[in-house]
Design a protein around this motif. Structure first.
Motif, PDB file in Angstrom:
ATOM      1  N   ALA A 199       0.844  -1.195   0.000  1.00 37.26           N
ATOM      2  CA  ALA A 199       0.000   0.000   0.000  1.00 37.26           C
ATOM      3  C   ALA A 199       0.878   1.243   0.000  1.00 37.26           C
ATOM      4  O   ALA A 199       2.005   1.222   0.493  1.00 37.26           O
ATOM      5  N   VAL A 200       0.341   2.308  -0.576  1.00 38.16           N
ATOM      6  CA  VAL A 200       0.993   3.621  -0.528  1.00 38.16           C
ATOM      7  C   VAL A 200       0.071   4.562   0.238  1.00 38.16           C
ATOM      8  O   VAL A 200      -1.122   4.663  -0.082  1.00 38.16           O
ATOM      9  N   ILE A 201       0.615   5.222   1.236  1.00 37.65           N
ATOM     10  CA  ILE A 201      -0.157   6.128   2.083  1.00 37.65           C
ATOM     11  C   ILE A 201       0.182   7.570   1.713  1.00 37.65           C
ATOM     12  O   ILE A 201       1.352   7.914   1.553  1.00 37.65           O
ATOM     13  N   ALA A 202      -0.845   8.390   1.585  1.00 31.55           N
ATOM     14  CA  ALA A 202      -0.666   9.833   1.408  1.00 31.55           C
ATOM     15  C   ALA A 202      -1.072  10.495   2.710  1.00 31.55           C
ATOM     16  O   ALA A 202      -2.253  10.538   3.049  1.00 31.55           O
ATOM     17  N   SER A 203      -0.083  10.987   3.453  1.00 32.01           N
ATOM     18  CA  SER A 203      -0.344  11.582   4.766  1.00 32.01           C
ATOM     19  C   SER A 203      -0.322  13.105   4.665  1.00 32.01           C
ATOM     20  O   SER A 203       0.661  13.699   4.218  1.00 32.01           O
ATOM     21  N   PHE A 204      -1.405  13.736   5.103  1.00 28.30           N
ATOM     22  CA  PHE A 204      -1.511  15.190   5.120  1.00 28.30           C
ATOM     23  C   PHE A 204      -1.510  15.668   6.567  1.00 28.30           C
ATOM     24  O   PHE A 204      -1.921  14.945   7.475  1.00 28.30           O
ATOM     25  N   HIS A 205      -1.066  16.895   6.766  1.00 36.59           N
ATOM     26  CA  HIS A 205      -1.117  17.452   8.114  1.00 36.59           C
ATOM     27  C   HIS A 205      -2.571  17.545   8.551  1.00 36.59           C
ATOM     28  O   HIS A 205      -3.444  17.932   7.772  1.00 36.59           O
ATOM     29  N   GLY A 206      -2.838  17.186   9.793  1.00 35.25           N
ATOM     30  CA  GLY A 206      -4.197  17.199  10.290  1.00 35.25           C
ATOM     31  C   GLY A 206      -4.677  18.580  10.697  1.00 35.25           C
ATOM     32  O   GLY A 206      -3.894  19.514  10.858  1.00 35.25           O
ATOM     33  N   MET A 207      -5.978  18.689  10.858  1.00 40.91           N
ATOM     34  CA  MET A 207      -6.633  19.880  11.382  1.00 40.91           C
ATOM     35  C   MET A 207      -7.806  19.427  12.244  1.00 40.91           C
ATOM     36  O   MET A 207      -8.353  18.341  12.030  1.00 40.91           O
ATOM     37  N   PRO A 208      -8.212  20.243  13.209  1.00 46.12           N
ATOM     38  CA  PRO A 208      -9.398  19.878  13.992  1.00 46.12           C
ATOM     39  C   PRO A 208     -10.619  19.675  13.090  1.00 46.12           C
ATOM     40  O   PRO A 208     -10.808  20.407  12.111  1.00 46.12           O
ATOM     41  N   PRO A 217     -11.859  24.651   3.417  1.00 47.84           N
ATOM     42  CA  PRO A 217     -11.871  23.635   2.357  1.00 47.84           C
ATOM     43  C   PRO A 217     -10.723  22.633   2.434  1.00 47.84           C
ATOM     44  O   PRO A 217     -10.587  21.777   1.553  1.00 47.84           O
ATOM     45  N   TYR A 218      -9.892  22.741   3.461  1.00 49.91           N
ATOM     46  CA  TYR A 218      -8.665  21.952   3.520  1.00 49.91           C
ATOM     47  C   TYR A 218      -8.905  20.449   3.362  1.00 49.91           C
ATOM     48  O   TYR A 218      -8.227  19.784   2.571  1.00 49.91           O
ATOM     49  N   HIS A 219      -9.865  19.900   4.105  1.00 51.99           N
ATOM     50  CA  HIS A 219     -10.122  18.460   4.051  1.00 51.99           C
ATOM     51  C   HIS A 219     -10.474  18.030   2.632  1.00 51.99           C
ATOM     52  O   HIS A 219      -9.965  17.019   2.123  1.00 51.99           O
ATOM     53  N   GLY A 246      -3.645  18.068  21.162  1.00 51.23           N
ATOM     54  CA  GLY A 246      -4.742  18.425  22.054  1.00 51.23           C
ATOM     55  C   GLY A 246      -5.841  17.382  22.080  1.00 51.23           C
ATOM     56  O   GLY A 246      -5.721  16.295  21.505  1.00 51.23           O
ATOM     57  N   ARG A 247      -6.948  17.722  22.730  1.00 52.36           N
ATOM     58  CA  ARG A 247      -8.033  16.762  22.959  1.00 52.36           C
ATOM     59  C   ARG A 247      -9.167  16.855  21.953  1.00 52.36           C
ATOM     60  O   ARG A 247     -10.067  16.026  21.953  1.00 52.36           O
ATOM     61  N   ALA A 248      -9.155  17.854  21.109  1.00 51.42           N
ATOM     62  CA  ALA A 248     -10.244  18.010  20.145  1.00 51.42           C
ATOM     63  C   ALA A 248     -10.226  16.870  19.124  1.00 51.42           C
ATOM     64  O   ALA A 248      -9.199  16.235  18.894  1.00 51.42           O
ATOM     65  N   LYS A 249     -11.364  16.619  18.516  1.00 50.72           N
ATOM     66  CA  LYS A 249     -11.460  15.610  17.462  1.00 50.72           C
ATOM     67  C   LYS A 249     -10.827  16.172  16.197  1.00 50.72           C
ATOM     68  O   LYS A 249     -11.149  17.276  15.759  1.00 50.72           O
ATOM     69  N   TRP A 250      -9.922  15.405  15.591  1.00 50.77           N
ATOM     70  CA  TRP A 250      -9.214  15.849  14.401  1.00 50.77           C
ATOM     71  C   TRP A 250      -9.689  15.061  13.184  1.00 50.77           C
ATOM     72  O   TRP A 250     -10.381  14.044  13.302  1.00 50.77           O
ATOM     73  N   LEU A 251      -9.292  15.545  12.016  1.00 51.59           N
ATOM     74  CA  LEU A 251      -9.630  14.847  10.779  1.00 51.59           C
ATOM     75  C   LEU A 251      -9.102  13.424  10.834  1.00 51.59           C
ATOM     76  O   LEU A 251      -8.005  13.170  11.338  1.00 51.59           O
TER      77      LEU A 251
END
Length: 335
Positions: A199-208, A217-219, A246-251
């Motif tokens: 498999a090839v994974i494309a990892s993007f920086h997360g955001m809440p 529109p980031y997601h 942090g504790r918030a739910k992220w993408l």
């Protein structure tokens, strides 16, 4: 035309290009990291919590505990010429000198840290740049990255009597030139491996997660990049999001939990790429290439490869010349 003898000196009119990236501490030590994190995490675009609530947490807890740990992480990827992000962004700017003609000056800046956006815009204006393209090197638009870089650029003009005209580079997440450059880079990386990834994974920086509901529109941009790159490569990519804080739910799905779960599903050989980063940095070289590898192998994986960002390689520089040259249309004569 001959100017009066007492006329203020005015340099010949030029065009300026300012490459902007996120930022980095000046050194891989706790003091420098503390200063950097203090600036970064005080940005209201980055942490959308009332300063009355956030600043006591930041100053009283985070900046007392996190700098030492982050400094150790930086020390693992620091180069002889400094931070990878700063060194690569500087090399990108240097590589673009002369690419748009003799009347165009190219500099680089960091949103947090040095050289700052404000001082570089001032430097360009001092060199005679009456028109400046500010180019945040974030393919996918996000308020916490693209917008805050533009905010600071616009603010720099407030103190100027003679303001330059400003343009900003739009996001290029689905630009065919960007997808083609990624395809070339990934295929070259895969060709150099001594194993075939399951498999090839494309990892993007997360955001809440809440930023998506607020209209960022980031997601969607990340998802489209992942889909288009997968189509170009002829294989579906696993799109994930990294760097939760942090504790918030992220993408989701999260990169780290995905890497830990894949071996149990029979996926024991992976390659991972970070298409949202224009230059390798702490989040790619330490979080993915070091900690990601460790987590995957510890969970039963057998082969792991991190594929570098576009950086200042041929494909990446070709992309920058194309998208920046396009935005300079009307200011600079076509080559």
């Amino acid at each position: 035309m001959t100017l009066p003898a007492d006329h203020p000196k005015i340099p010949p009119a030029r065009i300026g290009v300012l490459l902007v990236n996120l930022g980095t501490p000046d050194a891989p030590d706790a003091g420098a990291v503390k200063r950097y994190l203090g600036e970064f995490l005080s940005d209201r675009r980055v942490v959308e919590i009332s300063p009355l609530l956030w600043q006591p947490i930041l100053r009283g807890i985070i900046l007392r505990t996190r700098p030492k740990k982050s400094a150790h992480a930086y020390s693992q990827v620091w180069r002889e010429d400094g931070s990878p992000l700063a060194a690569i962004t500087k090399a990108q700017a240097r590589g673009l000198e002369g690419a748009f003609g003799p009347g165009v000056t190219v500099l680089h800046a960091m949103r947090y840290g040095k050289p700052s956006i404000g001082e570089q815009i001032t430097a360009l204006k001092a060199q005679g740049c009456e028109r400046i393209l500010v180019a945040p090197l974030y393919p996918q638009y996000c308020a916490a990255t693209t917008a805050t870089a533009n905010d600071v650029a616009f603010a720099a003009l407030i103190a100027m009597r003679w303001q330059p005209a400003l343009r900003t580079l739009p996001p290029y997440y689905d630009d065919p030139a960007y997808i083609a450059a990624l395809k070339t880079s990934v295929e070259e990386g895969l060709a150099g491996l001594d194993f075939t990834p399951d498999a090839v994974i494309a990892s993007f920086h997360g955001m809440p997660q809440r930023t998506l509901g607020l209209g960022d529109p980031y997601h969607c941009h990340c998802r489209k990049t992942g889909r288009l790159l997968g189509e170009a490569l002829g294989r579906e990519l696993i799109v994930t999001f990294q760097s939760r804080f942090g504790r918030a739910k992220w993408l989701e799905p999260a990169t780290d939990t995905t890497l830990e779960a894949l071996p149990a599903k029979g996926i024991r050989r992976v390659a991972i790429v970070a298409p949202g980063f224009s230059a390798d940095c702490l989040e790619t070289l330490e979080e993915l290439a070091i900690r990601g590898r460790e987590a995957f192998l510890h969970s039963g994986g057998t082969d792991f490869a991190y594929l570098p960002c576009l950086n200042d390689g041929a494909a990446g520089m070709g992309l920058l010349r194309q998208i920046i040259g396009r935005e300079l249309a009307g200011w600079v004569d076509p080559a």
